[in-house]
Enzyme design. Structure first.
Site, mmCIF file in Angstrom:
data_model
loop_
_atom_site.group_PDB
_atom_site.id
_atom_site.type_symbol
_atom_site.label_atom_id
_atom_site.label_comp_id
_atom_site.label_asym_id
_atom_site.label_seq_id
_atom_site.Cartn_x
_atom_site.Cartn_y
_atom_site.Cartn_z
ATOM 1 N N GLY A 35 0.864 -1.312 0.015
ATOM 2 C CA GLY A 35 0.289 0.087 0.104
ATOM 3 C C GLY A 35 0.797 1.169 -0.030
ATOM 4 N N GLN A 66 1.121 3.172 2.303
ATOM 5 C CA GLN A 66 1.770 3.557 3.536
ATOM 6 C C GLN A 66 2.596 1.919 3.833
ATOM 7 O OE1 GLN A 66 2.635 5.997 5.116
ATOM 8 N NE2 GLN A 66 1.421 7.293 3.694
ATOM 9 N N SER A 67 3.024 1.450 2.909
ATOM 10 C CA SER A 67 3.616 0.326 3.333
ATOM 11 C C SER A 67 5.118 0.385 3.940
ATOM 12 C CB SER A 67 3.948 -0.537 2.040
ATOM 13 O OG SER A 67 4.881 -1.556 2.244
ATOM 14 N N ASN A 68 5.298 -0.102 5.054
ATOM 15 C CA ASN A 68 6.602 -0.052 5.816
ATOM 16 C C ASN A 68 7.851 -0.939 5.139
ATOM 17 O OD1 ASN A 68 5.663 1.652 8.257
ATOM 18 N ND2 ASN A 68 4.323 -0.057 8.489
ATOM 19 N N ALA A 115 7.984 -1.621 1.849
ATOM 20 C CA ALA A 115 8.202 -0.733 0.725
ATOM 21 C C ALA A 115 9.403 -0.059 1.277
ATOM 22 C CB ALA A 115 7.058 -0.152 0.169
#
Ligand SMILES: *Cc1c(COP(=O)(O)O)cnc(C)c1O
Length: 342
Positions: free
Chosen positions: A84, A86-88, A90
């Site tokens: 997403g 807000q992917s941590n 990524a």
């Protein structure tokens, strides 16, 4: 009797691993919270996996130690993953690529439930760009895995060597990072002279939960792992966690089996959807912040901590129980959820 971790540690040593953590993360007691009468005499501890230095820190770095080991062994020059906005995972993949001098391609999907400016442009996405990742923002409804397949083909045609990681880095190899964390926790429990009755984690792509469960199973520890599902429903998350844990055990010791009854997933905190704020999450994030000065994120840690608080308040655990909550990081997400805390 201290745990015998030689079997688990020898099995882990068979897989290539990069070093991304500075050493063991601290285990700390939450004294001011544990003293609240409503918590029925339970001792609350935290495992500070938010205190991992690189890229703002968080649980994904443990998985990335094994994923990067695998990628480098395969001769990769480009890391590809998706998640997403807000992917941590990524964000930390981008930070690891920057540190290693690799290229990074991030495929980012919008949220079904949050569309505000902070969510779309603040928090993790600010940091992805700072780390120099190439970002592909997909429109709603598109399939990131199919997009990744196409992208990988293009990169190969350009002579690149892409290495693809699944959502959350939760391949069996990536999840080994949390089997290694289980060994670390059991060493720390031995050093503190205590036994953790429960280890509590958020369950998203289930790699954290599966890795820990595989680790304690191989170490023959009686510590129970409890995961609060934030992405899938309770039934789906249980099935995924069982399957993933068996895959991790297959890597570590194919002779070790796992009963379905060893998987404890609680779906009560998920709320409307992945990433949708809940009142109990808001209360938990505020309580941990205002009584201990510690930060949990709204998507994962906040919901799991809320679940643990509810269980302790209900009296599910006898007085004197030692509960270890794994703080998985995700601080940038708080800035993306500013409006939820208004
Ligand atoms: C990804 C993530 C989790 C969940 O871990 P999984 O292995 O995907 O279940 C928990 N907390 C934070 C902050 C995360 O970024």
């Amino acid at each position: 009797m201290p745990h015998d971790l030689t079997h688990l540690e020898a099995a882990l040593a068979a897989y290539p691993r990069a070093t991304l953590l500075e050493g063991a993360t601290p285990v700390q007691k939450l004294s001011r919270l544990s003293n609240l009468p409503e918590l029925n005499g339970c001792n609350l501890y935290v495992k500070r996996d938010d205190l991992t230095g690189l890229g703002g820190g968080g649980n994904k770095l443990r998985k990335l130690e094994f994923l990067l080991g695998e990628a480098l062994a395969a001769g990769a020059d480009t890391l590809v993953t998706w998640g997403g906005f807000q992917s941590n995972h990524a964000r930390l993949t981008a930070a690891v690529a920057a540190q290693q001098g690799l290229a990074c391609e991030l495929i980012l999907t919008p949220s079904a439930v949050r569309h505000d400016d902070d969510f779309c442009h603040n928090g993790n996405v600010v940091l992805d760009a700072l780390f120099g990742a190439n970002m592909h923002r997909l429109p709603p409804g598109s399939a990131p895995d199919a997009y990744a397949d196409d992208l990988v083909e293009k990169l190969k045609q350009q002579g690149k060597q892409p290495f693809v990681m699944p959502l959350g880095g939760s391949s069996p190899r990536g999840s080994l990072g949390y089997a290694a964390c289980a060994a670390e926790i059991l060493h720390q429990a031995d050093a503190l002279g205590l036994q953790f009755d429960r280890i509590i984690v958020p369950n998203g792509s289930a790699g954290t939960h599966s890795g820990l469960l595989a680790g304690v199973t191989l170490a023959r520890s009686c510590t129970q792992i409890v995961g609060y599902s934030v992405l899938a429903t309770e039934d789906q998350a249980s099935a995924t966690t069982l399957e993933k844990t068996r895959q991790v055990l297959q890597l570590l010791d194919p002779a070790t089996s796992l009963e379905e009854s060893a998987v404890h997933v609680d779906g009560s905190q998920r709320g409307q959807a992945y990433g949708a704020p809940t009142d109990t999450m808001l209360e938990a994030v505020r309580l941990l912040g205002s009584r201990e000065g510690l930060l949990t994120d709204p998507v994962y840690g906040g919901k799991a901590f809320a679940g643990m608080l509810a269980a302790v308040r209900r009296g599910d655990y006898p007085a004197g129980s030692n509960l270890l909550f794994v703080m998985t990081g995700g601080l940038p997400g708080l800035f993306a959820y500013r409006t939820a805390f208004d």
